[in-house]
Design an enzyme around this catalytic site. Structure first.
Site, mmCIF file in Angstrom:
data_model
loop_
_atom_site.group_PDB
_atom_site.id
_atom_site.type_symbol
_atom_site.label_atom_id
_atom_site.label_comp_id
_atom_site.label_asym_id
_atom_site.label_seq_id
_atom_site.Cartn_x
_atom_site.Cartn_y
_atom_site.Cartn_z
ATOM 1 N N ASN A 9 18.789 27.990 -40.634
ATOM 2 C CA ASN A 9 17.931 29.133 -40.300
ATOM 3 C C ASN A 9 18.747 30.403 -40.505
ATOM 4 O OD1 ASN A 9 16.340 31.078 -39.082
ATOM 5 N ND2 ASN A 9 16.571 30.275 -36.996
ATOM 6 N N LYS A 11 17.786 33.433 -40.330
ATOM 7 C CA LYS A 11 17.309 34.553 -39.498
ATOM 8 C C LYS A 11 17.164 35.803 -40.369
ATOM 9 C CE LYS A 11 19.276 32.209 -35.568
ATOM 10 N NZ LYS A 11 19.797 32.262 -34.222
ATOM 11 N N HIS A 95 10.543 29.570 -32.021
ATOM 12 C CA HIS A 95 11.991 29.808 -31.875
ATOM 13 C C HIS A 95 12.215 30.713 -30.665
ATOM 14 C CE1 HIS A 95 16.037 31.249 -32.603
ATOM 15 N NE2 HIS A 95 16.213 30.181 -33.349
ATOM 16 N N GLU A 97 14.047 33.163 -30.173
ATOM 17 C CA GLU A 97 14.078 34.610 -30.464
ATOM 18 C C GLU A 97 12.665 35.164 -30.575
ATOM 19 O OE1 GLU A 97 16.819 34.362 -33.761
ATOM 20 O OE2 GLU A 97 18.369 33.756 -32.340
ATOM 21 N N GLU A 167 16.768 23.475 -28.614
ATOM 22 C CA GLU A 167 17.716 24.574 -28.743
ATOM 23 C C GLU A 167 17.891 25.256 -27.385
ATOM 24 O OE1 GLU A 167 18.139 26.027 -33.023
ATOM 25 O OE2 GLU A 167 16.511 27.151 -32.136
ATOM 26 N N GLY A 173 23.851 31.156 -30.801
ATOM 27 C CA GLY A 173 24.663 32.306 -31.207
ATOM 28 C C GLY A 173 25.766 32.657 -30.226
ATOM 29 N N SER A 213 24.726 26.869 -31.780
ATOM 30 C CA SER A 213 26.169 26.911 -32.061
ATOM 31 C C SER A 213 26.695 25.621 -32.700
ATOM 32 C CB SER A 213 26.957 27.253 -30.796
ATOM 33 O OG SER A 213 26.641 28.568 -30.364
HETATM 34 P P1 PGA Z 1 23.160 29.346 -33.984
HETATM 35 O O1 PGA Z 1 21.568 29.484 -34.081
HETATM 36 O O2 PGA Z 1 23.543 28.112 -34.775
HETATM 37 O O3 PGA Z 1 23.688 30.608 -34.600
HETATM 38 O O4 PGA Z 1 23.496 29.202 -32.550
HETATM 39 C C1 PGA Z 1 20.715 28.358 -34.007
HETATM 40 C C2 PGA Z 1 19.276 28.785 -34.090
HETATM 41 O O5 PGA Z 1 18.915 29.829 -33.542
HETATM 42 O O6 PGA Z 1 18.445 28.074 -34.694
#
Ligand code: PGA
Length: 251
Positions: A9, A11, A95, A97, A167, A173, A213
């Site tokens: 992803n 983003k 997601h 976010e 997640e 992140g 992560s």
């Molecule tokens: P990350 O993001 O690997 O940077 O933690 C995962 C995601 O949001 O799908």
């Protein structure tokens, strides 16, 4: 047998040339005998060119979001049919976010998931608890509700097309991934909920991937767990070497 899925992803990162550069680098390294299904999820702006660049590679394309509506006067939105027409197979739904920054609630997430299915896409439903919810002992309640509401009323052929991504919001992140046993525990819980919602036969085929992560260092431990069927990778998917190393860690 569930084929492990490794999805990147990106983003809101990478211009079109940067996306194409990444695809070139990855295509050059990918082992055709890899047991993993690989999915790239670039920004909307790069989807069309990415689809061209991925042709014949066996790598699938996904989108990060879709409108809950099918078409019409909905300025700024992108429909499932439009995503399908540029070559997307998958689409992320719910997601964290989107849930946090754009106030997408379970009802909207459910509408998006239904729209994705009716427009021929395979939804990747993201679920997960915040740190506050984990510390308050609410992890299972939160995820149970996200699954119940997000997947309610799906028919057997529909549920078979869904991938669930666990997640934990505190792991996204932050560099603090869930420990393999901790993630397995929740994946097993998610599988149990799918079994009670849709029956054993169907739920054993659903892929449940972990995100938050994921790195080349922690992926072997995570991917070795019996109910972790792949990874949804954010930060580490922006770098071809790191992403390739995660794909390579699939047992
Ligand atoms: P990350 O993001 O690997 O940077 O933690 C995962 C995601 O949001 O799908």
């Amino acid at each position: 047998m569930r084929k492990p899925l490794i999805a990147g992803n990106w983003k809101m990162n990478k211009t079109v040339p940067e996306s194409l550069e990444m695809i070139r680098a990855l295509r050059g390294r990918l082992d055709p005998s890899s047991p993993a299904e690989v999915v790239l999820i670039p920004s909307f702006t790069a989807l069309f060119s990415a689809a061209e660049a991925l042709r014949g590679s066996g790598i699938h394309l996904g989108a990060q979001n879709l409108s809950h509506l099918s078409q019409g006067a909905v300025t700024g939105e992108v429909s499932g049919t439009q995503l399908k027409s540029v070559g997307c197979r998958y689409v992320l739904v719910g997601h964290s976010e989107r849930r946090q920054l754009f106030q997408e609630d379970d009802a909207l997430v459910h509408q998006k998931l239904k729209t994705a299915l009716s427009e021929g896409l395979y939804p990747i439903l993201c679920v997960g608890e915040t740190l506050e919810q984990r510390e308050a002992g609410q992890t299972r309640d939160i995820i149970g509700t996200q699954l119940q509401e997000g997947l309610k009323g799906l028919t057997p052929p529909e549920i078979r097309k869904v991938v669930v991504a666990y997640e934990p919001v505190w792991a996204i992140g932050t560099g603090k991934n869930a420990q393999p046993e901790q993630a397995q525990d929740i994946h097993e819980f998610i599988r149990g909920r799918l079994v009670s919602q849709f029956g054993e036969d169907t739920a054993q085929d659903n892929r449940i991937v972990y995100g938050g992560s994921v790195t080349p260092e922690n992926s072997p431990g995570l991917l070795a767990q019996p109910d972790i069927d792949g990874a949804l990778v954010g930060g580490a998917s922006l770098d071809a070497d790191l992403f390739y190393a995660i794909i390579d860690a699939v047992p």
